[in-house]
Structures are given as structure tokens and as C-alpha cells.
Design a protein around this motif. Structure first.
Motif, PDB file in Angstrom:
ATOM      1  N   ASP A 397     -20.246  32.844 -64.200  1.00 13.53           N
ATOM      2  CA  ASP A 397     -18.965  32.151 -64.177  1.00 13.53           C
ATOM      3  C   ASP A 397     -18.962  30.963 -65.124  1.00 13.53           C
ATOM      4  O   ASP A 397     -17.955  30.699 -65.793  1.00 13.53           O
ATOM      5  CB  ASP A 397     -18.677  31.706 -62.742  1.00 13.53           C
ATOM      6  CG  ASP A 397     -17.395  30.919 -62.600  1.00 13.53           C
ATOM      7  OD1 ASP A 397     -16.330  31.545 -62.450  1.00 13.53           O
ATOM      8  OD2 ASP A 397     -17.457  29.674 -62.661  1.00 13.53           O
ATOM      9  N   SER A 398     -20.062  30.260 -65.200  1.00 15.90           N
ATOM     10  CA  SER A 398     -20.137  29.074 -66.054  1.00 15.90           C
ATOM     11  C   SER A 398     -19.900  29.437 -67.514  1.00 15.90           C
ATOM     12  O   SER A 398     -19.174  28.743 -68.237  1.00 15.90           O
ATOM     13  CB  SER A 398     -21.513  28.399 -65.908  1.00 15.90           C
ATOM     14  OG  SER A 398     -22.557  29.318 -66.221  1.00 15.90           O
ATOM     15  N   LYS A 399     -20.495  30.547 -67.954  1.00 13.12           N
ATOM     16  CA  LYS A 399     -20.345  30.967 -69.344  1.00 13.12           C
ATOM     17  C   LYS A 399     -18.917  31.442 -69.629  1.00 13.12           C
ATOM     18  O   LYS A 399     -18.327  31.133 -70.665  1.00 13.12           O
ATOM     19  CB  LYS A 399     -21.343  32.080 -69.644  1.00 13.12           C
ATOM     20  CG  LYS A 399     -21.511  32.379 -71.120  1.00 13.12           C
ATOM     21  CD  LYS A 399     -22.595  33.403 -71.348  1.00 13.12           C
ATOM     22  CE  LYS A 399     -23.987  32.797 -71.386  1.00 13.12           C
ATOM     23  NZ  LYS A 399     -24.640  32.657 -70.102  1.00 13.12           N
ATOM     24  N   MET A 400     -18.338  32.192 -68.677  1.00 13.01           N
ATOM     25  CA  MET A 400     -16.998  32.717 -68.863  1.00 13.01           C
ATOM     26  C   MET A 400     -15.970  31.582 -68.942  1.00 13.01           C
ATOM     27  O   MET A 400     -15.028  31.622 -69.739  1.00 13.01           O
ATOM     28  CB  MET A 400     -16.635  33.661 -67.718  1.00 13.01           C
ATOM     29  CG  MET A 400     -17.663  34.751 -67.451  1.00 13.01           C
ATOM     30  SD  MET A 400     -17.707  35.990 -68.734  1.00 13.01           S
ATOM     31  CE  MET A 400     -16.500  37.139 -68.097  1.00 13.01           C
ATOM     32  N   GLU A 401     -16.162  30.564 -68.123  1.00 13.56           N
ATOM     33  CA  GLU A 401     -15.242  29.424 -68.116  1.00 13.56           C
ATOM     34  C   GLU A 401     -15.288  28.692 -69.446  1.00 13.56           C
ATOM     35  O   GLU A 401     -14.249  28.300 -70.002  1.00 13.56           O
ATOM     36  CB  GLU A 401     -15.601  28.476 -66.965  1.00 13.56           C
ATOM     37  CG  GLU A 401     -14.620  27.339 -66.785  1.00 13.56           C
ATOM     38  CD  GLU A 401     -15.085  26.324 -65.751  1.00 13.56           C
ATOM     39  OE1 GLU A 401     -14.290  25.414 -65.455  1.00 13.56           O
ATOM     40  OE2 GLU A 401     -16.227  26.423 -65.272  1.00 13.56           O
ATOM     41  N   ILE A 402     -16.479  28.512 -69.991  1.00 16.60           N
ATOM     42  CA  ILE A 402     -16.631  27.828 -71.279  1.00 16.60           C
ATOM     43  C   ILE A 402     -15.947  28.618 -72.390  1.00 16.60           C
ATOM     44  O   ILE A 402     -15.241  28.059 -73.233  1.00 16.60           O
ATOM     45  CB  ILE A 402     -18.127  27.631 -71.607  1.00 16.60           C
ATOM     46  CG1 ILE A 402     -18.724  26.531 -70.715  1.00 16.60           C
ATOM     47  CG2 ILE A 402     -18.323  27.274 -73.078  1.00 16.60           C
ATOM     48  CD1 ILE A 402     -20.224  26.400 -70.826  1.00 16.60           C
ATOM     49  N   LEU A 403     -16.147  29.933 -72.400  1.00 18.82           N
ATOM     50  CA  LEU A 403     -15.547  30.771 -73.438  1.00 18.82           C
ATOM     51  C   LEU A 403     -14.022  30.635 -73.435  1.00 18.82           C
ATOM     52  O   LEU A 403     -13.399  30.499 -74.489  1.00 18.82           O
ATOM     53  CB  LEU A 403     -15.939  32.233 -73.225  1.00 18.82           C
ATOM     54  CG  LEU A 403     -17.404  32.602 -73.468  1.00 18.82           C
ATOM     55  CD1 LEU A 403     -17.667  34.053 -73.077  1.00 18.82           C
ATOM     56  CD2 LEU A 403     -17.791  32.371 -74.924  1.00 18.82           C
ATOM     57  N   ALA A 404     -13.426  30.667 -72.239  1.00 20.77           N
ATOM     58  CA  ALA A 404     -11.965  30.562 -72.147  1.00 20.77           C
ATOM     59  C   ALA A 404     -11.485  29.167 -72.553  1.00 20.77           C
ATOM     60  O   ALA A 404     -10.508  29.027 -73.293  1.00 20.77           O
ATOM     61  CB  ALA A 404     -11.500  30.893 -70.740  1.00 20.77           C
ATOM     62  N   ASP A 405     -12.173  28.126 -72.075  1.00 22.62           N
ATOM     63  CA  ASP A 405     -11.753  26.761 -72.359  1.00 22.62           C
ATOM     64  C   ASP A 405     -11.822  26.455 -73.855  1.00 22.62           C
ATOM     65  O   ASP A 405     -10.927  25.813 -74.414  1.00 22.62           O
ATOM     66  CB  ASP A 405     -12.619  25.758 -71.596  1.00 22.62           C
ATOM     67  CG  ASP A 405     -12.327  25.762 -70.107  1.00 22.62           C
ATOM     68  OD1 ASP A 405     -11.329  26.387 -69.709  1.00 22.62           O
ATOM     69  OD2 ASP A 405     -13.105  25.151 -69.345  1.00 22.62           O
ATOM     70  N   LYS A 406     -12.882  26.897 -74.510  1.00 22.41           N
ATOM     71  CA  LYS A 406     -13.066  26.593 -75.931  1.00 22.41           C
ATOM     72  C   LYS A 406     -12.382  27.608 -76.840  1.00 22.41           C
ATOM     73  O   LYS A 406     -12.255  27.371 -78.042  1.00 22.41           O
ATOM     74  CB  LYS A 406     -14.570  26.541 -76.260  1.00 22.41           C
ATOM     75  CG  LYS A 406     -15.350  25.482 -75.482  1.00 22.41           C
ATOM     76  CD  LYS A 406     -14.809  24.095 -75.744  1.00 22.41           C
ATOM     77  CE  LYS A 406     -15.576  23.041 -74.954  1.00 22.41           C
ATOM     78  NZ  LYS A 406     -15.025  21.679 -75.170  1.00 22.41           N
ATOM     79  N   GLY A 407     -11.938  28.722 -76.282  1.00 17.66           N
ATOM     80  CA  GLY A 407     -11.350  29.781 -77.096  1.00 17.66           C
ATOM     81  C   GLY A 407      -9.841  29.834 -77.046  1.00 17.66           C
ATOM     82  O   GLY A 407      -9.250  30.869 -77.349  1.00 17.66           O
TER      83      GLY A 407
END
Length: 620
Positions: A397-407
Motif C-alpha cells: 500500500d505504501s508504494k501504491m500511494e506514493i505512485l499515485a500521489d507523485k504521478g
């Protein structure tokens, strides 16, 4: 004659007993760890009766006779069919699906050891029996343990507006936390506290807010009431509503489906659910839209070149052919997807990558930090990213959240086909079509009326005050018809509250009285900035919030329901700021404010809250 009647009566009583059957009980555990599994479905193959295991893995179920067969099913595990064989106790050890497994055959639990085919894994578990008929062919099998990862959430504290009058954050419309929390509760356990992001739970629901009517893409609405978990405090609602737009008027889309087909996506709730989700999305496409499919496992590849949206059978056939296996080169897949999206870029259109994965990258760049650097670099290409999370046990979840926030995108967790329909059909425009990007909210509180304030949630989206006017700093993104809601808890001037900390007078500072604001009947001023989807310069809107407080029973239905969702989030997080929050009061309030619930999402929330209450009490 009496003897004959006695025998007949005896036979009839035995027949009645046989028809009535008896109860079988047992415990279900993970075959590798020995940990009890809650929420396992236990079915009688003959009577079709179904039961779920409790939080200790125990179950009870009726059988007609000793020849019945029980079926044990659990997402992420190999199912088992077990003959009762006249037993009253049947314990079961379920085996997890695994990405290195060529073939798994589980024929049932028996105490007698059968011939094994090498290699055979012996399980070191708390399970007292033996799973003797588990055959594993191919490479060595090692079940995954629970390896889900969540970013640490350090809750926002109460802040004195004399010291920090400005609260600034990126308006976010991620909703993954809600469906992930629901998955935990439906499986019979309370969620990891860092899996609970209160703002995402609140924003999971649609609220009745008027859209903008002045040509702007976003409208702002505010309300002020009493906090239900501490009525001496106030609760301020700030809601943004993006403009609605009919599908026919939406811009043409250049989409790239980036699908994780690594071994970790094998099994129920993973790749099969991804396929069903993507097919739903394909049904929404028009002839002016185009879709390409990029897949990744050990390496990345193009499964389908960019194809017009009206060639639905061709696109669906490519999706149906996908199979899981191998390691996970997520970074390579992301790079390839951006490469394809750039090749097919539509100027003025909707250029977007839709990533479907559990985020369990293990080849190449895969740390949260390296993913953040990669996606921040790629996001400068004006291509948006939608992230869809799948699977359980290893969800990153941590990685997926970062991808969406920065993408420049949003993040949803898909735990069942209903959630897929919500994201792909019901909220199609909001999920895929951005109308305002880099949306930031800044609230200035008036210390004449506000002793302290606290933003409920948004811990991972906080910004510095000066970031608000800096167009180089990213904000959140809003799609067609999207609604973003934030709640501030306020301690009014004159109220004694244990939530407000104090410090001793400073020894080396001058003791001049600081400015205390103006008594102008203005509690706060709400400002927000946004950019057009392809714009580089932000625009500003603002609204003043008055000091008049409306009783909770008289505010909008939406705000009352939102407070119930927030209160559940505080309890599930065991928040330091939950104060007098309790399950019963939030459930009553949610029921009273359910309103017109055509999709049943609010009714589902009420059931989830009731289940969470019961799980919490059983844990205590």
C-alpha cells in the motif's frame, strides 16, 4: 404387538436423528505459520449451508451424516474439499497460493500419511494434525507470510493559530484506505492502524454538493457544527466539488493499461479480478479512445499496441489471455508504459496510465524512495497515473500511494467486483478524467475565535505554508464530478480542553502580547489553488467561514454521515484524539443520515461499522 410397535418407534427415532444430523467443529489455520484464519468460508457440499470462521479460526457447521463433504475457501489460499468421515472435529491447514508453484493439489485433511511426491514441504506450525495429501510439483514452495506495508501515519496535532495561523495541504481524492479497511473487517479482523487513512474513508462517499456555475472547474462549500466526539469542540467542513460533464463531451483518451502479471498476482482477488475490472472499463470506451496494454513480470512487454476503443473484442481477448508467473519488474513496466503513452500522446486529450498491481516489486528499482524518484520524473510528461491495488497478504500500500500521489493521479483498492464496478463504471469520469490538477487548500484561522485547530487526516498530504503559492509544488488532482471533503476540529476561545497543550513562559523572549486577530465574525478564510489539466499557472478561489455554529442535528445529511465515517476512522486507528468517540453513537448517526442510497454504499458502511464494533468488543 407391543414389541413390534416399540421396534418401529425406535427405528423412527433413529431415522429422525439421522435426518437431523450432528454438528462438526474445528479450526482453520495457515499451513506455514500456524496462525488462525478468520473469515474462511466453510460450506457443506450437500446441504449448501455456509459458515465463516471467527477471529480465532474456529467454526461450527451442521452435517446430515458422516458422509458429507466440507468445502473450505479463502482468498489467496488453495481451496480444500474434505470428507467428514463420521468425525465431529475437522481441523484444517490451508496453503497459500504461491508464485513459484507449478501445480498444487490438495485432496483433503487425513490423519493417515499417504505416499508423497518429492519435493514435499513439512510445515512448522501450531497445527496439531498433519496435512498429508498436499502434493507440490515443480520448484520449491514457500508460502508468503503477511508482508503488507503501510506508510507510518503520524497524526496531526492541535495547533495554536497564534503560532501557525495557516493550515496547508494537497486536496486528495484517493479512496483506497476505505475498501482496504473493509476487506480487513469482512475477513474477521481489525485493520492495521496505519492502513486507516481517515480522509480516504470520508472521501469514499459521494456527497450532494452543487457544482460550480461561474465557469470555474470547482465549487467550495463549508459548514460549522459541534464535534460529536466532544461537543465542547467545533467541527468545520470544507468541501470542493468538481464540475460534472456528460461522457459524450469528455476528451478523447490515450490509455495504457499497465498490468502486473507476476507470480504474486496469481490466485483469486488478483489477476482474475484485474481482468474483470479492465473488461468493465473497456465497455465504457468510445471510438475516439485508444488503449494499449503493457504487462510486466520478470521483464516488461507490450501485449497490445494502441487500439481504438470500439474494437472491444480485440482488447478483451488480449486481457483474457493474460497469465501470472515470474518475478516483478515494476520499474521496467512503468518506464515502458510511459514510453508507449508518449508515442500515442493526444494533445488536449486525456493521456493516462492505469496501473493494476499489488505493488510487490522485486526486480530492479523497487524501494519506495526509488519509485518516488522514478514517478516524479515521468509525471512531468503531462501523463496522468491511476493506480488500482489488488490482492492481500503482500499488498504494498505504501508504494501504491506514493505512485499515485507523485504521478498526478488517484489510488483505489479493488477487493471485489462491486468495487471494480464503482471505480470503472459508476465513477468512470472521476477516476479517469482530470478537470483540475495541483489542487491545494489553505485555511487561515482567526485567533479571536479559535484557540486551537486540528486537520482530521491528510497527514501524508501536508504542505508548507509557502508551498501554496509555489506552482512548482504538486497538489492533488480532481476528476469529473469528484468531491473532496476535509474536516477541521476546532477548540473555541474560552473552552478548557485537555487536547490543547501548554508550555511555561519563555525566559529569554520579550513578552509583548501577540496580535489576537479581529472580532469580525469570521472564523476562518478558506483558499484553494488549482491548475487547468494542461496549465502551468495556478488560479485562486477563496471563501470566508462565519462563526455561527449549527447544531449537528440541523446540518446537512452529508456532514452528519461524514462525521460518522470520521468517528469510525478515529476508533479504528485508536487515535490519540478520539476523545469520547464510540461505535454506538456513530452507527445511530449514520443510520439517521443514510439518505437516498441508490448504490447501497452507505448501508454497507453501517454494516461494516457494526462488525467493527463487535470485533473490537470481542478483542477486549
Amino acid at each position: 404387538m407391543r414389541t413390534i410397535l416399540f421396534v418401529i418407534g425406535l427405528l423412527l427415532s433413529f431415522g429422525g436423528y439421522a435426518k437431523q444430523g450432528y454438528e462438526v467443529s474445528g479450526k482453520v489455520v495457515d499451513a506455514y505459520t500456524g496462525i488462525a484464519l478468520a473469515g474462511v468460508q466453510v460450506s457443506n457440499a450437500v446441504t449448501k449451508e455456509q459458515r465463516l470462521t471467527d477471529d480465532k479460526g474456529n467454526y461450527r457447521i451442521q452435517v446430515q451424516d458422516g458422509k458429507n463433504t466440507l468445502i473450505f475457501s479463502y482468498i489467496g489460499y488453495v481451496g480444500q474439499r474434505i470428507a467428514v468421515n463420521h468425525r465431529s472435529k475437522v481441523d484444517v491447514a490451508l496453503v497459500q497460493q504461491n508464485n513459484t508453484l507449478d501445480e498444487v493439489v490438495v485432496t483433503g485433511y487425513e490423519r493417515k500419511v499417504k505416499r508423497q511426491t518429492a519435493p514435499m514441504m513439512h510445515f512448522n506450525s501450531a497445527f496439531s494434525g498433519q496435512v498429508s495429501s498436499l502434493y507440490i510439483r515443480g520448484t520449491a514452495y514457500m508460502p508468503n507470510q503477511n508482508q503488507e506495508s503501510y506508510r507510518k501515519v503520524k497524526e496531526n496535532k492541535f495547533i495554536n493559530p497564534l503560532k501557525e495561523p495557516l493550515s496547508t495541504f494537497a486536496a486528495d481524492v484517493d479512496v483506497a484506505s476505505y475498501s482496504n479497511v473493509r476487506r480487513f473487517i469482512n475477513s474477521g479482523s481489525l485493520p492495521d492502524k496505519d492502513a486507516v487513512r481517515v480522509e480516504e474513508m470520508i472521501n469514499y462517499f459521494q456527497y450532494k454538493v452543487a457544482g460550480p456555475n461561474s465557469g470555474e472547474p470547482v465549487n467550495i462549500v463549508t459548514e460549522l457544527t459541534k464535534a460529536p466526539w466532544n461537543t465542547a469542540h467545533q467541527l468545520m467542513r470544507v468541501t470542493l466539488k468538481a464540475k460534472d460533464m456528460p461522457t459524450a463531451k469528455l476528451k478523447p483518451s490515450n490509455l495504457v493499461f499497465l498490468i502486473d502479471v507476476s507470480g504474486s498476482m496469481m490466485g483469486p482477488g488478483r489477476l482474475p479480478l484485474v481482468k474483470a475490472s479492465m473488461k468493465m472499463l473497456v465497455d465504457q470506451l468510445r471510438d475516439i479512445d485508444h488503449v494499449a496494454i503493457v504487462t510486466y513480470a520478470g521483464s516488461a512487454g507490450v501485449k497490445l499496441e494502441s487500439t481504438p476503443g470500439d474494437e472491444k473484442m480485440k482488447i478483451k481477448s488480449a486481457i483474457e489471455e493474460l497469465e501470472a508467473g515470474g518475478s516483478t519488474a515494476g520499474a521496467a513496466g512503468i518506464k515502458k508504459a510511459y514510453e508507449i503513452a508518449k508515442q500515442q500522446y493526444i494533445k488536449g486529450g486525456n493521456n493516462r496510465i492505469i496501473l493494476a498491481s499489488d505493488g510487490d516489486f522485486n526486480v530492479g528499482e523497487h524501494s519506495d524512495e526509488s519509485m518516488e524518484e522514478l514517478i516524479a520524473k515521468e509525471s512531468k510528461s503531462a501523463i496522468f497515473l491511476t493506480v488500482l491495488g489488488y490482492g492481500m497478504g503482500n499488498l504494498k500500500d505504501s508504494k501504491m500511494e506514493i505512485l499515485a500521489d507523485k504521478g498526478h493521479g488517484n489510488y483505489a483498492y479493488i477487493d471485489n467486483i462491486s468495487e471494480a464496478r464503482k471505480a470503472m463504471v459508476t465513477e468512470f469520469g472521476g477516476t479517469l478524467f482530470t478537470v483540475a490538477k495541483d489542487v491545494k487548500i489553505q485555511v487561515e484561522f482567526n485567533p479571536s475565535y479559535v484557540q486551537a485547530y486540528r486537520l482530521v487526516g491528510y497527514e501524508n498530504r501536508m504542505l508548507e505554508a509557502e508551498d501554496f503559492n509555489n506552482d512548482q509544488k504538486m497538489g492533488g488532482d480532481m476528476g469529473v464530478g469528484h468531491v473532496v471533503t476535509a474536516l477541521y476540529e476546532i477548540v473555541p476561545i474560552g473552552v478548557e480542553s485537555g487536547m490543547v497543550g501548554t508550555v511555561d513562559p519563555l525566559k529569554y523572549q520579550q513578552h509583548a502580547n501577540p496580535a489576537t486577530g479581529r472580532r469580525n465574525a469570521e472564523l476562518a478564510t478558506v483558499k484553494f489553488r488549482y491548475k487547468e489539466p494542461e496549465g502551468q499557472k495556478s488560479k485562486l478561489q477563496q471563501k470566508v467561514v462565519g462563526t455561527a455554529v449549527t447544531e449537528l442535528n440541523n446540518v446537512s445529511e452529508d456532514l452528519r454521515f461524514a462525521t460518522a465515517v470520521a468517528e469510525l476512522g478515529l476508533l479504528l486507528r485508536d487515535s490519540d484524539f478520539k476523545q469520547k468517540a464510540n461505535f454506538d453513537q456513530l452507527i445511530v448517526r449514520a443510520k439517521a443520515s443514510k439518505g437516498k442510497d441508490e448504490e447501497g454504499y452507505r448501508a454497507e458502511f453501517i454494516r461494516m461499522a457494526e462488525n467493527a464494533r463487535d470485533l473490537s468488543r470481542s478483542k477486549e
